[in-house]
Design an enzyme around this catalytic site. Structure first.
Site, PDB file in Angstrom:
ATOM      1  N   ARG A  58       0.817  -1.221   0.000  1.00  0.00           N
ATOM      2  CA  ARG A  58       0.000   0.000   0.000  1.00  0.00           C
ATOM      3  C   ARG A  58       0.846   1.264   0.000  1.00  0.00           C
ATOM      4  NH1 ARG A  58      -2.953  -1.275   5.407  1.00  0.00           N
ATOM      5  NH2 ARG A  58      -0.744  -1.591   5.765  1.00  0.00           N
ATOM      6  N   GLU A 106      18.157 -20.286  19.765  1.00  0.00           N
ATOM      7  CA  GLU A 106      18.389 -18.907  19.336  1.00  0.00           C
ATOM      8  C   GLU A 106      18.883 -18.091  20.525  1.00  0.00           C
ATOM      9  OE1 GLU A 106      15.184 -17.546  16.321  1.00  0.00           O
ATOM     10  OE2 GLU A 106      14.166 -18.842  17.745  1.00  0.00           O
ATOM     11  N   HIS A 141      11.059 -22.347   5.355  1.00  0.00           N
ATOM     12  CA  HIS A 141      12.376 -22.059   4.787  1.00  0.00           C
ATOM     13  C   HIS A 141      13.451 -23.019   5.294  1.00  0.00           C
ATOM     14  CE1 HIS A 141      12.729 -19.615   8.471  1.00  0.00           C
ATOM     15  NE2 HIS A 141      14.014 -19.847   8.368  1.00  0.00           N
ATOM     16  N   ASP A 159       5.183 -21.581  16.782  1.00  0.00           N
ATOM     17  CA  ASP A 159       6.120 -20.791  15.968  1.00  0.00           C
ATOM     18  C   ASP A 159       7.237 -21.657  15.387  1.00  0.00           C
ATOM     19  OD1 ASP A 159       6.879 -18.190  15.018  1.00  0.00           O
ATOM     20  OD2 ASP A 159       8.601 -18.298  16.371  1.00  0.00           O
ATOM     21  N   LYS A 219      17.235 -25.119   3.224  1.00  0.00           N
ATOM     22  CA  LYS A 219      18.651 -25.090   3.647  1.00  0.00           C
ATOM     23  C   LYS A 219      19.421 -26.201   2.946  1.00  0.00           C
ATOM     24  CE  LYS A 219      17.958 -23.006   8.183  1.00  0.00           C
ATOM     25  NZ  LYS A 219      18.824 -21.834   8.060  1.00  0.00           N
ATOM     26  N   LYS A 270      14.376 -19.498  22.866  1.00  0.00           N
ATOM     27  CA  LYS A 270      14.933 -18.156  22.644  1.00  0.00           C
ATOM     28  C   LYS A 270      15.797 -17.776  23.832  1.00  0.00           C
ATOM     29  CE  LYS A 270      11.600 -16.841  19.414  1.00  0.00           C
ATOM     30  NZ  LYS A 270      12.403 -17.060  18.231  1.00  0.00           N
ATOM     31  N   LYS A 288       4.659 -18.458   6.298  1.00  0.00           N
ATOM     32  CA  LYS A 288       4.179 -18.950   7.587  1.00  0.00           C
ATOM     33  C   LYS A 288       3.695 -17.756   8.411  1.00  0.00           C
ATOM     34  CE  LYS A 288       7.441 -18.932  11.263  1.00  0.00           C
ATOM     35  NZ  LYS A 288       8.398 -19.496  12.148  1.00  0.00           N
ATOM     36  N   HIS A 292       8.937 -25.990  11.575  1.00  0.00           N
ATOM     37  CA  HIS A 292      10.340 -26.284  11.281  1.00  0.00           C
ATOM     38  C   HIS A 292      10.829 -27.603  11.896  1.00  0.00           C
ATOM     39  CE1 HIS A 292      10.205 -22.297   9.843  1.00  0.00           C
ATOM     40  NE2 HIS A 292      10.381 -21.678  10.985  1.00  0.00           N
TER      41      HIS A 292
HETATM   42  P1  NAP Z   1       6.163  -6.716   7.503  1.00  0.00           P
HETATM   43  O1  NAP Z   1       7.560  -6.231   7.629  1.00  0.00           O
HETATM   44  O2  NAP Z   1       5.140  -6.262   8.492  1.00  0.00           O
HETATM   45  O3  NAP Z   1       5.661  -6.344   6.027  1.00  0.00           O
HETATM   46  C1  NAP Z   1       4.340  -6.507   5.626  1.00  0.00           C
HETATM   47  C2  NAP Z   1       4.208  -6.099   4.176  1.00  0.00           C
HETATM   48  O4  NAP Z   1       2.842  -6.248   3.798  1.00  0.00           O
HETATM   49  C3  NAP Z   1       4.583  -4.653   3.899  1.00  0.00           C
HETATM   50  O5  NAP Z   1       5.148  -4.566   2.603  1.00  0.00           O
HETATM   51  C4  NAP Z   1       3.234  -3.956   3.940  1.00  0.00           C
HETATM   52  O6  NAP Z   1       3.301  -2.750   3.220  1.00  0.00           O
HETATM   53  C5  NAP Z   1       2.367  -5.006   3.263  1.00  0.00           C
HETATM   54  N1  NAP Z   1       0.945  -4.887   3.588  1.00  0.00           N
HETATM   55  C6  NAP Z   1       0.389  -4.788   4.819  1.00  0.00           C
HETATM   56  N2  NAP Z   1      -0.946  -4.669   4.712  1.00  0.00           N
HETATM   57  C7  NAP Z   1      -1.229  -4.710   3.389  1.00  0.00           C
HETATM   58  C8  NAP Z   1      -2.439  -4.627   2.641  1.00  0.00           C
HETATM   59  N3  NAP Z   1      -3.640  -4.495   3.233  1.00  0.00           N
HETATM   60  N4  NAP Z   1      -2.370  -4.705   1.312  1.00  0.00           N
HETATM   61  C9  NAP Z   1      -1.172  -4.854   0.677  1.00  0.00           C
HETATM   62  N5  NAP Z   1      -0.014  -4.927   1.329  1.00  0.00           N
HETATM   63  C10 NAP Z   1      -0.022  -4.858   2.674  1.00  0.00           C
HETATM   64  O7  NAP Z   1       6.096  -8.314   7.534  1.00  0.00           O
HETATM   65  P2  NAP Z   1       7.267  -9.337   7.155  1.00  0.00           P
HETATM   66  O8  NAP Z   1       8.144  -9.505   8.346  1.00  0.00           O
HETATM   67  O9  NAP Z   1       7.881  -8.950   5.861  1.00  0.00           O
HETATM   68  O10 NAP Z   1       6.457 -10.699   7.033  1.00  0.00           O
HETATM   69  C11 NAP Z   1       5.669 -10.999   5.904  1.00  0.00           C
HETATM   70  C12 NAP Z   1       5.175 -12.449   6.037  1.00  0.00           C
HETATM   71  O11 NAP Z   1       6.307 -13.311   6.089  1.00  0.00           O
HETATM   72  C13 NAP Z   1       4.389 -12.712   7.322  1.00  0.00           C
HETATM   73  O12 NAP Z   1       3.400 -13.689   7.066  1.00  0.00           O
HETATM   74  C14 NAP Z   1       5.424 -13.310   8.264  1.00  0.00           C
HETATM   75  O13 NAP Z   1       4.854 -14.137   9.245  1.00  0.00           O
HETATM   76  C15 NAP Z   1       6.272 -14.103   7.286  1.00  0.00           C
HETATM   77  N6  NAP Z   1       7.647 -14.328   7.725  1.00  0.00           N
HETATM   78  C16 NAP Z   1       8.501 -13.278   7.931  1.00  0.00           C
HETATM   79  C17 NAP Z   1       9.806 -13.518   8.339  1.00  0.00           C
HETATM   80  C18 NAP Z   1      10.786 -12.401   8.541  1.00  0.00           C
HETATM   81  O14 NAP Z   1      11.963 -12.705   8.791  1.00  0.00           O
HETATM   82  N7  NAP Z   1      10.386 -11.155   8.422  1.00  0.00           N
HETATM   83  C19 NAP Z   1      10.240 -14.839   8.557  1.00  0.00           C
HETATM   84  C20 NAP Z   1       9.349 -15.886   8.338  1.00  0.00           C
HETATM   85  C21 NAP Z   1       8.057 -15.627   7.917  1.00  0.00           C
HETATM   86  P3  NAP Z   1       2.200  -1.575   3.409  1.00  0.00           P
HETATM   87  O15 NAP Z   1       1.944  -1.451   4.876  1.00  0.00           O
HETATM   88  O16 NAP Z   1       2.833  -0.388   2.776  1.00  0.00           O
HETATM   89  O17 NAP Z   1       0.990  -2.042   2.660  1.00  0.00           O
END
Ligand code: NAP
Length: 484
Positions: free
Chosen positions: A51, A216, A178, A235, A182, A331, A148, A240
């Site tokens: 967005r 961790e 993920h 989690d 690995k 953790k 996830k 995993h």
């Molecule tokens: P994040 O940093 O909160 O990013 C969320 C993304 O979604 C942003 O680009 C946000 O941009 C977008 N978004 C939010 N609401 C939206 C909407 N209504 N329409 C369109 N886009 C929207 O989250 P993240 O850490 O990247 O995680 C993303 C997913 O990956 C989650 O399911 C998380 O559980 C999973 N995950 C993440 C990690 C990690 O290391 N980060 C690891 C494993 C799994 P805007 O707010 O500008 O729309």
């Protein structure tokens, strides 16, 4: 050692959540590394969608920062970065609204591989699938990649599977874990099924027990509110650790194809016995000199959520009957370390006097920080001092074996994204696998809730609660050290 790169077909990859943390730290840097490796074909396009108010140039700046900060290896060539950035564009789209979707529909090509990466919070998975269908964006062979957590329990996982199935076939759905991307995890399958050496010993007759550890050093600070509703079981274990358990315990599949592998993994989950109360230890970290307690991190003084879990499991089938599997994850532990240890039994008759104590063969599969494997064997201590025995590792550390080439070991995400483009689902979880894992986990969590189970406190920077040590000690076994 030259790395073999097989180019993939041209593709359009849309990253929903393209400005988020995962896109920044993993997906964009990973794609860039594949670009440098020559794997991204001419005409491949990566489209960030979220967005936020970006234009294409702004999104390319975002991606450049991400690559410079997070892409590992010798790849910081400005020219290459610019070439890669030319493949990128950005669309403003709200997963819950209708703005931007028609524009996206107009630019998507029907004659290339279409992939849609749902790198957003789980409540957006179903709305995204629905809109991809409603706006006729996804063709019949399009792939969706789902992050996830996949559900919070069996009921929600089933509901999500059904919501996705309304618009996409199972062969189009790529549920990411993920850990399966690995290098060492895949190597585990190769070591088991491409060598004659291990498989005859890979059963209850020769394996004393198996330990799986994911430790961790970080706490839950920063995502405490989310984590507090989840805990280590949801989690880490449900996904995993159970995936690792499946790869260790599964029967050899008849073929190395997605369904043959996943059928065998599913059988392992279905063979898991319910866990006895005395075979699980839940823990929560206390405050330490270098960090707050779990309840401070979670901002919930009454929290009973576990930041640590150790458990003993049984896989009830012919191969494993009687061999315990010990799992632990936590953790704020002493070190960051993920490994699997296959601990073999003693020889049936020992001829070297009193030196048998504490001796056994172990195959250690290191997942992090340094991927590799070592096999501990007993040899004679060199020299004339009599027949003294010692244990040594037959080491296969990737860093040492491959030297500088270790930089070229792909990160899990870059491999998995390329598997999506190739249409290879082997390393992704099938819907029934995820549901089976929740079906096993749910009653355990419900038991804690019904009993009002309180986690055992442990010191930050330690190996976890004392009771977890006892889980092994009471049976004359011991956990491997959690150390770097
Ligand atoms: P994040 O940093 O909160 O990013 C969320 C993304 O979604 C942003 O680009 C946000 O941009 C977008 N978004 C939010 N609401 C939206 C909407 N209504 N329409 C369109 N886009 C929207 O989250 P993240 O850490 O990247 O995680 C993303 C997913 O990956 C989650 O399911 C998380 O559980 C999973 N995950 C993440 C990690 C990690 O290391 N980060 C690891 C494993 C799994 P805007 O707010 O500008 O729309």
């Amino acid at each position: 050692m030259a790395t073999h790169v097989i180019p993939v077909d041209p593709f359009d990859l849309v990253i929903f959540g393209g400005t988020g943390d995962l896109a920044k730290r993993k997906i964009l840097p990973g794609l860039f590394r594949r670009f440098v490796a020559g794997q991204m074909p001419e005409g491949a396009r990566v489209i960030g969608a979220a967005r936020g108010e970006f234009d294409d140039a702004g999104y390319r700046d975002f991606a450049r920062d991400a690559i410079e900060k997070y892409a590992h290896g010798k790849i910081h060539d400005k020219g290459k970065i610019n070439d890669f950035l030319n493949c990128l564009s950005y669309f403003r789209i709200d997963a819950l609204g209708d703005g931007g979707w028609k524009d996206l529909a107009k630019i998507m090509r029907k004659d290339v591989v279409q992939a849609f990466y749902f790198s957003v919070g789980p409540r957006l998975f179903a709305p995204l699938a629905e809109r991809l269908h409603k706006y006729k964006i996804a063709g019949p062979d399009a792939r969706i990649v789902v992050e996830k957590p996949f559900g919070h329990d069996l009921e929600s996982a089933r509901a999500l599977n059904a919501e996705l199935a309304a618009y996409f076939k199972e062969t189009q759905i790529y549920r990411i874990d993920h850990y399966l991307g690995k290098e060492t995890v895949q190597n585990l399958m190769v070591v088991r099924f491409a060598n004659i050496l291990f498989e005859p010993l890979w059963n209850a007759q020769y394996v004393d027990h198996i330990q799986i550890t994911v430790a961790e050093t970080v706490g839950v600070g920063g995502r405490g509110a989310y984590y507090d509703k989840s805990g280590a079981m949801r989690d880490m274990v449900q996904n995993h650790l159970m995936q690792l358990l499946c790869l260790i315990a599964m029967e050899p599949p008849a073929h190395f194809d997605p369904d043959s592998v996943r059928d065998e993994k599913l059988k392992v989950i279905r063979a898991l016995d319910p866990v006895e109360v005395e075979d699980i230890v839940r823990g929560q970290y206390r405050a330490g000199p270098d960090g707050p307690s779990y309840i401070e991190d979670a901002e919930n003084p009454d929290s009973t959520t576990e930041s640590y879990l150790a458990m003993k499991l049984h896989v009830s089938n012919w191969r494993w009957s009687g061999t315990p599997f010990y799992l632990r994850t936590g953790k704020r532990l002493r070190a960051r370390k993920s490994e699997i240890a296959v601990v073999f039994k003693d020889p049936p008759h020992f001829i070297f006097g009193d030196q048998q104590e504490q001796r056994c063969n172990e195959l250690i599969i290191h997942l992090q920080p340094n991927e590799g494997m070592d096999l501990r064997v007993t040899i004679k201590e060199p020299g004339p001092g009599g027949m003294r025995l010692m244990d040594v590792p037959l080491d296969m550390s990737f860093a040492e074996t491959l030297g500088d080439e270790v930089d070229d070991i792909p990160d899990a995400y870059e491999r998995l994204v390329m598997d999506v483009i190739r249409g290879d689902q082997t390393l992704f979880m099938r819907g029934d696998e995820v549901e089976a894992a929740w079906a096993w986990v749910d009653p355990i969590i419900k038991g804690w809730q019904d009993r009002g189970d309180q986690p055992k406190l442990y010191d930050a920077g330690s190996s976890g609660p004392e009771d977890a040590l006892m889980l092994m000690h009471r049976e004359g076994r011991r956990w491997r050290e959690i150390s770097e």
